[in-house]
Enzyme design. Sequence first.
Site, PDB file in Angstrom:
ATOM      1  N   LEU A  92      44.458  35.375  34.057  1.00 35.88           N
ATOM      2  CA  LEU A  92      44.990  35.203  35.413  1.00 35.88           C
ATOM      3  C   LEU A  92      44.934  36.565  36.089  1.00 35.88           C
ATOM      4  CD1 LEU A  92      48.190  33.002  34.852  1.00 35.88           C
ATOM      5  CD2 LEU A  92      45.925  32.263  35.606  1.00 35.88           C
ATOM      6  N   ASP A  93      44.494  36.599  37.345  1.00 34.75           N
ATOM      7  CA  ASP A  93      44.411  37.881  38.018  1.00 34.75           C
ATOM      8  C   ASP A  93      45.796  38.374  38.429  1.00 34.75           C
ATOM      9  OD1 ASP A  93      45.094  36.873  40.640  1.00 34.75           O
ATOM     10  OD2 ASP A  93      43.042  36.154  40.856  1.00 34.75           O
ATOM     11  N   LYS A  94      45.849  39.585  38.909  1.00 35.09           N
ATOM     12  CA  LYS A  94      47.109  40.258  39.231  1.00 35.09           C
ATOM     13  C   LYS A  94      47.952  39.476  40.225  1.00 35.09           C
ATOM     14  CE  LYS A  94      48.683  44.854  40.745  1.00 35.09           C
ATOM     15  NZ  LYS A  94      48.225  46.205  41.152  1.00 35.09           N
TER      16      LYS A  94
END
Length: 235
Positions: A101-103
């Site tokens: 999952l990205d930031k």
Amino acid sequence: MRLVKLLANLGYGSRKEMQAAIRNGWVTDKDGNPIKADSKLAHEDILFDDEPLDPPEGSVILLNKPLGYTCSMKDRGRLVFDLLPARYRVRKPALSFVGRLDKDTTGLLLFTDDGKLLHQIISPKADVAKVYEVELDRPMTGGEADQFASGEMMLENDTSPLKPAELEVLSETTARLTLHEGRYHQVRRMFAATGNHVTKLHRAQLGGLTLDGVEEGQWKLLGTADIDRIFGDSA
């Protein structure tokens, strides 16, 4: 596996440090009795500094990832590993992410050191659905559901169309999107292709597994029944 190697692989310290810990009586059985390096006790019957041992090799951990944490060592800022005990970062075999999952994305993130299970989950043959809750910058036009479900949608720089995805419109600017693949920043790119912008993105479900009972920033060890839910139907 010898006790010294087991403790070192779990990240408690070097083999030399674990030999000293055993000599000092820091490794005990459930009754508090010091145990020797050649102990044959089961994993769940061993305590380190009066606490149960960390999960054994082959475990799966579910984290409810908060905003602002990254999965990549290359990115600056806080890592998702910061939400786990520090020694989890140096376990052998290493814990790996089951789909990143990205930031700026929150929600369900799995870790495991079971390579076979990891590949089973992400394999296209398994068709494990991923459910996202989406908030958008502007109202949808009304044609997004058909476009996403068509199986013909192409994203910029991709060489093949997306698999059909199901969009459940909740309001003009909120929706639930179910994907059956995991391309780079796929949800954000899909809505960008319709002329919209994702302002909030949350992964709520993986197969039949949800975040029920796991608060943001918290994690839990999955049991067999939990893992089975990954390959069950989406709710």
